[in-house]
Motif scaffolding. Structure first.
Motif, PDB file in Angstrom:
ATOM      1  N   GLU A 186       0.834  -1.202   0.000  1.00  0.00           N
ATOM      2  CA  GLU A 186       0.000   0.000   0.000  1.00  0.00           C
ATOM      3  C   GLU A 186       0.873   1.258   0.000  1.00  0.00           C
ATOM      4  OE1 GLU A 186      -2.399  -0.399   3.458  1.00  0.00           O
ATOM      5  OE2 GLU A 186      -3.870  -1.734   2.505  1.00  0.00           O
ATOM      6  N   ARG A 187       1.944   1.200   0.805  1.00  0.00           N
ATOM      7  CA  ARG A 187       2.838   2.357   0.880  1.00  0.00           C
ATOM      8  C   ARG A 187       3.546   2.588  -0.451  1.00  0.00           C
ATOM      9  NH1 ARG A 187       4.044   5.412   4.921  1.00  0.00           N
ATOM     10  NH2 ARG A 187       5.970   6.627   5.003  1.00  0.00           N
ATOM     11  N   LEU A 188       3.945   1.494  -1.118  1.00  0.00           N
ATOM     12  CA  LEU A 188       4.607   1.622  -2.410  1.00  0.00           C
ATOM     13  C   LEU A 188       3.664   2.251  -3.432  1.00  0.00           C
ATOM     14  CD1 LEU A 188       7.058   1.102  -4.176  1.00  0.00           C
ATOM     15  CD2 LEU A 188       6.167  -1.201  -4.634  1.00  0.00           C
ATOM     16  N   THR A 189       2.404   1.840  -3.392  1.00  0.00           N
ATOM     17  CA  THR A 189       1.419   2.414  -4.313  1.00  0.00           C
ATOM     18  C   THR A 189       1.249   3.911  -4.051  1.00  0.00           C
ATOM     19  OG1 THR A 189       0.241   0.304  -4.427  1.00  0.00           O
ATOM     20  CG2 THR A 189      -0.970   2.274  -5.096  1.00  0.00           C
ATOM     21  N   LYS A 190       1.109   4.237  -2.768  1.00  0.00           N
ATOM     22  CA  LYS A 190       0.960   5.647  -2.411  1.00  0.00           C
ATOM     23  C   LYS A 190       2.235   6.423  -2.733  1.00  0.00           C
ATOM     24  CE  LYS A 190      -2.325   4.874   1.388  1.00  0.00           C
ATOM     25  NZ  LYS A 190      -2.524   4.990   2.845  1.00  0.00           N
ATOM     26  N   LEU A 204       3.043  21.837   0.591  1.00  0.00           N
ATOM     27  CA  LEU A 204       2.221  20.725   1.074  1.00  0.00           C
ATOM     28  C   LEU A 204       2.129  20.756   2.600  1.00  0.00           C
ATOM     29  CD1 LEU A 204       3.960  17.924  -1.019  1.00  0.00           C
ATOM     30  CD2 LEU A 204       1.770  18.968  -1.565  1.00  0.00           C
ATOM     31  N   ASP A 205       1.099  20.091   3.102  1.00  0.00           N
ATOM     32  CA  ASP A 205       0.982  19.854   4.535  1.00  0.00           C
ATOM     33  C   ASP A 205       1.366  18.405   4.797  1.00  0.00           C
ATOM     34  OD1 ASP A 205       0.135  22.381   5.282  1.00  0.00           O
ATOM     35  OD2 ASP A 205      -1.957  21.935   4.841  1.00  0.00           O
ATOM     36  N   GLY A 206       2.168  18.180   5.813  1.00  0.00           N
ATOM     37  CA  GLY A 206       2.596  16.829   6.148  1.00  0.00           C
ATOM     38  C   GLY A 206       2.617  16.630   7.645  1.00  0.00           C
ATOM     39  N   THR A 207       2.922  15.399   8.046  1.00  0.00           N
ATOM     40  CA  THR A 207       2.962  15.045   9.461  1.00  0.00           C
ATOM     41  C   THR A 207       4.361  14.563   9.822  1.00  0.00           C
ATOM     42  OG1 THR A 207       0.646  14.357   9.368  1.00  0.00           O
ATOM     43  CG2 THR A 207       1.925  13.628  11.270  1.00  0.00           C
ATOM     44  N   VAL A 208       4.882  15.053  10.929  1.00  0.00           N
ATOM     45  CA  VAL A 208       6.206  14.627  11.385  1.00  0.00           C
ATOM     46  C   VAL A 208       6.135  13.153  11.775  1.00  0.00           C
ATOM     47  CG1 VAL A 208       8.058  14.995  13.043  1.00  0.00           C
ATOM     48  CG2 VAL A 208       6.734  16.952  12.201  1.00  0.00           C
ATOM     49  N   ILE A 218       9.038  13.773   7.066  1.00  0.00           N
ATOM     50  CA  ILE A 218       7.655  14.249   7.029  1.00  0.00           C
ATOM     51  C   ILE A 218       6.825  13.341   6.125  1.00  0.00           C
ATOM     52  CG2 ILE A 218       6.187  16.233   6.597  1.00  0.00           C
ATOM     53  CD1 ILE A 218       8.366  16.695   8.726  1.00  0.00           C
ATOM     54  N   ASP A 219       5.746  12.783   6.686  1.00  0.00           N
ATOM     55  CA  ASP A 219       4.827  11.934   5.908  1.00  0.00           C
ATOM     56  C   ASP A 219       3.954  12.828   5.034  1.00  0.00           C
ATOM     57  OD1 ASP A 219       3.038  10.137   4.880  1.00  0.00           O
ATOM     58  OD2 ASP A 219       2.406   9.311   6.811  1.00  0.00           O
ATOM     59  N   LEU A 220       4.084  12.643   3.724  1.00  0.00           N
ATOM     60  CA  LEU A 220       3.335  13.463   2.766  1.00  0.00           C
ATOM     61  C   LEU A 220       2.092  12.758   2.256  1.00  0.00           C
ATOM     62  CD1 LEU A 220       6.393  14.794   0.732  1.00  0.00           C
ATOM     63  CD2 LEU A 220       5.192  15.912   2.613  1.00  0.00           C
ATOM     64  N   GLY A 221       1.675  11.718   2.989  1.00  0.00           N
ATOM     65  CA  GLY A 221       0.483  10.978   2.569  1.00  0.00           C
ATOM     66  C   GLY A 221       0.837   9.780   1.727  1.00  0.00           C
ATOM     67  N   GLY A 222       1.799   8.999   2.193  1.00  0.00           N
ATOM     68  CA  GLY A 222       2.196   7.816   1.456  1.00  0.00           C
ATOM     69  C   GLY A 222       3.686   7.752   1.215  1.00  0.00           C
ATOM     70  N   MET A 223       4.359   8.830   1.465  1.00  0.00           N
ATOM     71  CA  MET A 223       5.810   8.870   1.278  1.00  0.00           C
ATOM     72  C   MET A 223       6.407   9.904   2.205  1.00  0.00           C
ATOM     73  SD  MET A 223       7.996   9.543  -2.175  1.00  0.00           S
ATOM     74  CE  MET A 223       9.797   9.499  -2.121  1.00  0.00           C
ATOM     75  N   VAL A 250       2.858  20.035   9.748  1.00  0.00           N
ATOM     76  CA  VAL A 250       3.699  21.152   9.324  1.00  0.00           C
ATOM     77  C   VAL A 250       3.456  21.451   7.850  1.00  0.00           C
ATOM     78  CG1 VAL A 250       5.519  20.767  11.024  1.00  0.00           C
ATOM     79  CG2 VAL A 250       5.600  19.556   8.850  1.00  0.00           C
ATOM     80  N   ARG A 251       3.657  22.706   7.498  1.00  0.00           N
ATOM     81  CA  ARG A 251       3.578  23.119   6.093  1.00  0.00           C
ATOM     82  C   ARG A 251       4.994  23.248   5.547  1.00  0.00           C
ATOM     83  NH1 ARG A 251      -1.043  26.876   3.900  1.00  0.00           N
ATOM     84  NH2 ARG A 251      -1.990  24.848   4.317  1.00  0.00           N
ATOM     85  N   VAL A 252       5.238  22.590   4.430  1.00  0.00           N
ATOM     86  CA  VAL A 252       6.576  22.551   3.858  1.00  0.00           C
ATOM     87  C   VAL A 252       6.516  22.840   2.364  1.00  0.00           C
ATOM     88  CG1 VAL A 252       7.525  20.935   5.549  1.00  0.00           C
ATOM     89  CG2 VAL A 252       6.382  20.058   3.508  1.00  0.00           C
ATOM     90  N   GLN A 253       7.691  23.183   1.839  1.00  0.00           N
ATOM     91  CA  GLN A 253       7.818  23.388   0.394  1.00  0.00           C
ATOM     92  C   GLN A 253       8.771  22.330  -0.163  1.00  0.00           C
ATOM     93  OE1 GLN A 253       9.894  26.916  -1.189  1.00  0.00           O
ATOM     94  NE2 GLN A 253       8.141  27.216  -2.521  1.00  0.00           N
TER      95      GLN A 253
END
Length: 558
Positions: A186-190, A204-208, A218-223, A250-253
């Motif tokens: 699933e992670r590879l697909t994402k 983007l918004d991500g999670t530490v 930072i988890d960007l929703g699958g990576m 967090v918000r990152v570029q």
């Protein structure tokens, strides 16, 4: 509960007659051990469930197939169920459990062959992993529970998940499953979806997800993307956890995307204004302000003027006198320091600071006070191969070059003349406030002895050195005069082919100074000139006498 081994009528009684066998066959019709068929439950009693077989005898699904209280809900009067014939001795005995278990194994085998996932519930923790009910018992190794290492397996008991079957052996009733494989797939697909959709410069918004010494993932929703510690803020961050914590949004570029390597570099500071863009306006040259020393090096200290902006206080800019020594003694990490902005390099992101330029410049005072030719006392501070540094009363230092120690001696080592800490008399030769230099002299505090040997002075001395072009006579220690060969004597050799008379080392001679170059410190003398002048005086003396002598008399008297 396992069934007891089923025995046939043949095994039960070896003496059954052919008539008895034929009678049983007539009674059971087409029934045979192992045959599966669908039946209707017509009655329930203490032994089990009676079913209609369509023959004289009814069949029994015994309750002892199951543990007490665990009889399936499907077994009730009126329901049609599929069963398997397990015994035809006496009343036909049927098994519902074997049919159900066979169906479960069939389903699991089909899922394994078709690489399909199955749902299951974790039933208990065992050594090395967990047991999972997927219709049949399966083993989940501890390394296959999650994408990270799991220490506490008990927290998974009772929970249901989707699993992949990675090992299957029906004969040995062995099934091994994995949850990790599904999570990784699933992670590879994402991950691929993120890589294909992301672009540099995107916000983007991500999670530490994880914090390390060098940054945070930072988890960007699958990576995960790497947010390096240097990209957290414009100011220097010592520890990542001073700014971030696990689970924080967090918000990152997106700073860089490497699809081939599958890596994403992120930045937080790029979303904030670069403090260096307006540094020249906010920190104009001449501004005096306070800052905090963040680090101290041998050559200077970095002072934080505001978060993200540091300036360099060079050691030479700390004090006018003994600056490097004062710097090392007084400047410490973490201290607050008042500094003056002396230069701003916006492109190079550098600010030069000074402490001494907030004070009166002693070099300006020295330029006004120390007129060349002034004599003053000083203390020898340092001795170098090229000279000695002497500290003057105002605290500034001047240099006595090795050539300015003595008029007469060629000094090779300054320490042979002066010692550190010694008080000496010096003369100011030059003051250069722009370069912060003062040239001093020890020898100029005394008259130059060579100046007393003016042209025309008659001198006596001993020949100390002889060269091809002439001889050197010592006038006094350290002062010599050159007598060229053609100035050694006025007497010509009788034979012109004979060489001019040459002086020898040790000869005591009398000569007249004919040249004195103070700047080049070169003195020339002539015996020939002295002899000629004396002859001239004699001629003049006798020229005024009435009794004029002959030339032979004059020469004889001379």
């Amino acid at each position: 509960m396992a069934l007891d081994k089923t025995i046939t009528n043949f095994e039960d009684n070896e003496e059954l007659s052919m008539a008895d066998l034929m009678k049983e066959y007539d009674d059971f019709g087409s029934l045979s051990v192992g045959k599966e068929l669908e039946v209707t439950i017509i009655e329930e009693n203490a032994d089990g469930f009676m079913v209609d077989l369509g023959i004289k005898s009814e069949g029994l699904i015994p309750k002892k197939e199951y543990e007490e209280g665990k009889v399936p809900a499907e077994l009730k009067v009126g329901n049609k169920v599929k069963v398997k014939v397990v015994n035809l001795h006496g009343q036909p005995v049927l098994s519902y459990r074997e049919v159900v278990e066979k169906a479960k194994w069939d389903n699991v085998e089909k899922a394994f062959k078709e690489s399909k996932h199955v749902n299951g519930t974790v039933t208990k923790a065992v050594k090395g992993g967990l047991m999972v009910d997927i219709g049949v018992n399966a083993f989940l190794h501890i390394s296959q529970i999650d994408t990270h290492f799991v220490k506490d397996t008990e927290k998974y008991v009772g929970k249901s998940y989707e699993f992949a079957i990675i090992e299957f052996d029906r004969r040995d009733k062995k099934v091994v499953v994995s949850r990790k494989k599904i999570l990784e797939d699933e992670r590879l697909t994402k991950r691929n979806a993120v890589l294909n959709s992301i672009a540099e410069g995107q916000i983007l918004d991500g999670t530490v997800a994880r914090i390390t010494d060098f940054g945070a993932f930072i988890d960007l929703g699958g990576m995960d993307g790497l947010l390096h510690i240097g990209e957290l803020a414009w100011h220097k961050v010592k520890k990542v956890d001073e700014i971030l914590h696990k689970g924080q949004t967090v918000r990152v570029q997106v700073a860089k995307v490497d699809k081939a390597a599958g890596k994403i570099s992120l930045s937080m500071k790029n979303l904030a204004a670069n403090p260096w863009d307006s540094a020249a306006e906010r920190f104009p040259v001449g501004l005096i302000m306070k800052g905090v020393v963040t680090s101290v090096m041998d050559y200077g200290a970095f002072v934080e003027l505001e978060p993200g902006v540091e300036g360099l206080l060079h050691a030479s800019e700390y004090a006018w006198n003994d600056s490097e020594g004062e710097f090392k003694r007084n400047v410490k990490k973490g201290m607050e320091l008042e500094v003056k902005i002396v230069e701003v390099d916006k492109e190079g992101k550098k600010i030069s600071l000074s402490v001494k330029k907030m004070q009166t410049n002693p070099w300006d005072e020295a330029y006004r006070h120390y007129v060349p030719g002034t004599k003053v006392k000083g203390v020898v501070q340092n001795i170098m191969p090229f000279g000695a540094f002497v500290k003057l009363p105002e605290g500034i230092e001047g240099l006595v070059h090795i050539s300015d120690f003595s008029w007469t001696s060629r000094v090779k080592r300054p320490e042979d003349v002066v010692k550190k800490g010694q008080e000496v008399d010096v003369m100011i030769l030059e003051v250069n406030p722009q370069n912060e230099k003062i040239s001093l002299s020890i020898k100029h505090t005394q008259p130059d002895p060579s100046k007393k040997y003016k042209v025309g002075t008659v001198v006596t001395g001993k020949v100390v050195r002889v060269a091809e072009f002439g001889a050197f006579m010592e006038l006094e220690p350290g002062i010599e005069a050159l007598i060229k060969n053609n100035e050694a004597s006025s007497i010509k050799p009788a034979d012109r082919n004979q060489p001019q008379q040459i002086l020898k080392e040790g000869d005591e001679v009398e000569a007249k100074i004919v040249k004195n170059d103070f700047r080049e410190r070169k003195i020339e003398a002539s015996i020939k000139k002295l002899e000629f002048d004396r002859e001239k005086e004699l001629v003049k003396k006798y020229a005024n006498n009435d009794d004029k002598p002959t030339l032979g008399q004059i020469l004889s008297e001379e």
